[in-house]
Design a protein around this motif. Structure first.
Motif, PDB file in Angstrom:
ATOM      1  N   UNK A 239      44.728   2.659  68.835  1.00  0.00           N
ATOM      2  CA  UNK A 239      44.361   3.006  67.427  1.00  0.00           C
ATOM      3  C   UNK A 239      45.300   4.061  66.923  1.00  0.00           C
ATOM      4  N   UNK A 240      45.600   5.063  67.561  1.00  0.00           N
ATOM      5  CA  UNK A 240      46.526   6.106  66.995  1.00  0.00           C
ATOM      6  C   UNK A 240      47.786   5.546  66.840  1.00  0.00           C
ATOM      7  N   UNK A 241      48.224   4.627  67.826  1.00  0.00           N
ATOM      8  CA  UNK A 241      49.662   4.221  67.589  1.00  0.00           C
ATOM      9  C   UNK A 241      49.582   3.165  66.458  1.00  0.00           C
ATOM     10  N   UNK A 242      48.732   2.440  66.385  1.00  0.00           N
ATOM     11  CA  UNK A 242      48.754   1.275  65.153  1.00  0.00           C
ATOM     12  C   UNK A 242      48.877   2.337  63.808  1.00  0.00           C
ATOM     13  N   UNK A 243      47.981   3.311  63.678  1.00  0.00           N
ATOM     14  CA  UNK A 243      47.674   4.175  62.511  1.00  0.00           C
ATOM     15  C   UNK A 243      49.320   4.835  62.405  1.00  0.00           C
ATOM     16  N   UNK A 244      49.843   5.277  63.175  1.00  0.00           N
ATOM     17  CA  UNK A 244      51.089   5.805  63.072  1.00  0.00           C
ATOM     18  C   UNK A 244      52.232   4.854  62.468  1.00  0.00           C
ATOM     19  N   UNK A 245      52.338   3.562  62.925  1.00  0.00           N
ATOM     20  CA  UNK A 245      53.268   2.705  62.384  1.00  0.00           C
ATOM     21  C   UNK A 245      52.686   2.383  60.918  1.00  0.00           C
ATOM     22  N   UNK A 246      51.593   2.588  60.406  1.00  0.00           N
ATOM     23  CA  UNK A 246      51.036   2.394  59.176  1.00  0.00           C
ATOM     24  C   UNK A 246      51.703   3.309  58.227  1.00  0.00           C
ATOM     25  N   UNK A 247      51.497   4.743  58.670  1.00  0.00           N
ATOM     26  CA  UNK A 247      52.014   5.735  58.179  1.00  0.00           C
ATOM     27  C   UNK A 247      53.746   5.726  57.841  1.00  0.00           C
ATOM     28  N   UNK A 248      54.176   5.243  58.777  1.00  0.00           N
ATOM     29  CA  UNK A 248      55.684   5.062  58.673  1.00  0.00           C
ATOM     30  C   UNK A 248      55.989   3.780  57.859  1.00  0.00           C
ATOM     31  N   UNK A 249      55.266   2.804  57.797  1.00  0.00           N
ATOM     32  CA  UNK A 249      55.499   1.605  56.893  1.00  0.00           C
ATOM     33  C   UNK A 249      55.251   2.067  55.534  1.00  0.00           C
ATOM     34  N   UNK A 250      54.049   2.962  55.418  1.00  0.00           N
ATOM     35  CA  UNK A 250      53.708   3.305  53.984  1.00  0.00           C
ATOM     36  C   UNK A 250      54.644   4.323  53.638  1.00  0.00           C
ATOM     37  N   UNK A 251      55.353   4.903  54.338  1.00  0.00           N
ATOM     38  CA  UNK A 251      56.710   5.781  53.799  1.00  0.00           C
ATOM     39  C   UNK A 251      57.809   4.983  53.370  1.00  0.00           C
ATOM     40  N   UNK A 252      57.976   4.047  54.260  1.00  0.00           N
ATOM     41  CA  UNK A 252      59.301   3.108  53.766  1.00  0.00           C
ATOM     42  C   UNK A 252      59.014   2.375  52.371  1.00  0.00           C
ATOM     43  N   UNK A 253      57.837   1.863  52.321  1.00  0.00           N
ATOM     44  CA  UNK A 253      57.413   0.988  51.156  1.00  0.00           C
ATOM     45  C   UNK A 253      57.376   2.134  49.770  1.00  0.00           C
ATOM     46  N   UNK A 254      56.987   3.241  50.185  1.00  0.00           N
ATOM     47  CA  UNK A 254      56.940   4.199  48.800  1.00  0.00           C
ATOM     48  C   UNK A 254      58.244   4.480  48.299  1.00  0.00           C
ATOM     49  N   UNK A 255      59.455   4.690  49.560  1.00  0.00           N
ATOM     50  CA  UNK A 255      60.918   4.975  49.142  1.00  0.00           C
ATOM     51  C   UNK A 255      61.440   3.860  48.410  1.00  0.00           C
ATOM     52  N   UNK A 256      61.027   2.608  48.856  1.00  0.00           N
ATOM     53  CA  UNK A 256      61.559   1.449  48.126  1.00  0.00           C
ATOM     54  C   UNK A 256      60.977   1.127  46.535  1.00  0.00           C
ATOM     55  N   UNK A 257      59.691   1.678  46.437  1.00  0.00           N
ATOM     56  CA  UNK A 257      59.101   1.637  45.288  1.00  0.00           C
ATOM     57  C   UNK A 257      59.849   2.633  44.309  1.00  0.00           C
ATOM     58  N   UNK A 258      60.131   3.764  44.884  1.00  0.00           N
ATOM     59  CA  UNK A 258      60.920   4.938  44.105  1.00  0.00           C
ATOM     60  C   UNK A 258      62.100   4.366  43.515  1.00  0.00           C
ATOM     61  N   UNK A 259      62.846   3.820  44.174  1.00  0.00           N
ATOM     62  CA  UNK A 259      64.230   3.255  43.858  1.00  0.00           C
ATOM     63  C   UNK A 259      64.146   2.038  43.075  1.00  0.00           C
ATOM     64  N   UNK A 260      62.977   1.533  42.730  1.00  0.00           N
ATOM     65  CA  UNK A 260      62.652   0.472  41.842  1.00  0.00           C
ATOM     66  C   UNK A 260      63.124  -1.127  42.477  1.00  0.00           C
ATOM     67  N   UNK A 261      62.845  -0.836  43.950  1.00  0.00           N
ATOM     68  CA  UNK A 261      63.204  -2.268  44.676  1.00  0.00           C
ATOM     69  C   UNK A 261      61.779  -3.118  44.687  1.00  0.00           C
ATOM     70  N   UNK A 262      61.718  -4.276  43.761  1.00  0.00           N
ATOM     71  CA  UNK A 262      60.444  -5.172  43.874  1.00  0.00           C
ATOM     72  C   UNK A 262      59.168  -4.421  43.958  1.00  0.00           C
ATOM     73  N   UNK A 263      59.041  -3.717  42.887  1.00  0.00           N
ATOM     74  CA  UNK A 263      57.818  -2.765  42.815  1.00  0.00           C
ATOM     75  C   UNK A 263      56.316  -3.393  42.738  1.00  0.00           C
ATOM     76  N   UNK A 264      56.355  -4.644  42.338  1.00  0.00           N
ATOM     77  CA  UNK A 264      55.143  -5.353  42.317  1.00  0.00           C
ATOM     78  C   UNK A 264      54.696  -5.408  43.865  1.00  0.00           C
TER      79      UNK A 264
END
Length: 327
Positions: free
Chosen positions: A266-291
């Motif tokens: 459970x802790x491992x999976x939640x950690x992967x989602x934190x990392x994925x959330x950070x990656x998606x937020x960074x891509x959103x900030x640079x305007x890449x496929x925002x939807x």
């Protein structure tokens, strides 16, 4: 007693359900196989219930007033059934040829087999990976996580997906994907129903493990073929799909490997989602496929807010959805 009872749990996939029922009735009629067909509709809003009643009057429809979930819906359907064999069939599946008769005939000839699955094909006719060995802890950390692309050709996943054995070979396996799962009623009675602590996902894995523990065989029968339009219901709610899949994985490992293993995963999976959330937020900030990024961010936040803990309250989801059955 009817030879075969077919249980289909459906939610907002009217057109696919119609194709599914057409294929089931065609396959049964061509083989003169006595069948009972039970549709559990989880409060669909797309006209599914009216379609079943109007087009398939011989089908037994149980119209629920809320979304009871895949697991509870299947258990309800089985409780309404009377066949010597029970087929749990997804509404996004289409039975080809005499697959129903092939599966029933195989079970009749092999009394030690408690459950079997056919060859699942995608709409283009390619074979889907529907055979499995039981997952290890290492499998849980890789399969369907952000790490899987790094391990696609690894022995870990090849073993898990039974890729060391030909898909054209009839074989005993640990478990099969539950999109089309034929079960001997005697086995169902001995093993028990699907675990309703799970809303959907991993329920067939858990059930097959319990069946194997009681000495029943689980078989893969490639000569029987079924087309599977994968994940058509769950894809309608992306955040919930992530939640159901991963919390079910945690629950399975907690149940069969102990609380420490379950909590670690459970802790491992939640950690992967934190990392994925950070990656998606960074891509959103640079305007890449925002939807697309916005949709993924919402899904990942949904998972993180749940903590993947909703199984601690049987019958309720962390998202607040009511699982009570009012049929």
């Amino acid at each position: 007693m009817t030879t075969l009872s077919i249980v289909i749990v459906s939610w907002n996939v009217r057109d696919l359900l119609r194709r599914c029922l057409d294929s089931v009735l065609r396959s049964a009629q061509s083989s003169e196989l006595p069948c009972q067909v039970v549709v559990i509709d989880s409060a669909s809003s797309d006209g599914s219930q009216a379609m079943v009643s109007g087009v398939f009057p011989g089908v037994e429809l149980v119209a629920c007033e809320s979304n009871v979930g895949f697991v509870k819906g299947n258990n309800l359907g089985v409780s309404q059934s009377n066949g010597r064999y029970i087929l749990l069939l997804n509404p996004d599946a289409e039975v080809l040829g005499d697959a129903l008769q092939q599966m029933v005939s195989y079970m009749e000839a092999h009394p030690g087999v408690g459950a079997l699955g056919p060859s699942l094909l995608d709409p283009q006719g390619a074979i889907q990976l529907s055979r499995r060995r039981f997952p290890t802890v290492a499998t849980a950390l890789v399969e369907s996580t952000m790490l899987q692309p790094c391990f696609e050709k690894s022995s870990l996943l090849r073993r898990y997906y039974c890729l060391d054995r030909a898909s054209s070979e009839e074989q005993e396996v640990d478990w099969v994907v539950g999109a089309c799962l034929l079960i001997r009623r005697e086995t169902w009675a001995a093993v028990g129903s699907l675990d309703e602590n799970v809303f959907m996902y991993s329920e067939e894995l858990d059930w097959c493990r319990r069946a194997k523990d009681k000495g029943w065989k689980v078989m893969y029968l490639p000569s029987a073929r079924v087309v599977h339009h994968e994940a058509q219901s769950s894809n309608q709610v992306s955040g919930s799909r992530h939640l159901y899949f991963n919390s079910s994985k945690v629950y399975y490992f907690r149940k069969h490997h102990g609380p420490l293993v379950g909590e670690s995963i459970r802790v491992f999976l939640l950690t992967t989602y934190v990392l994925q959330l950070g990656l998606e937020a960074a891509k959103w900030l640079v305007g890449h496929k925002r939807a697309l990024r916005s949709e993924r961010i919402r899904a990942y936040v949904h998972v993180l807010r749940s903590g993947l803990r909703f199984h601690s309250e049987p019958g309720r989801l962390g998202s607040g959805e009511d699982l009570s059955c009012q049929c």
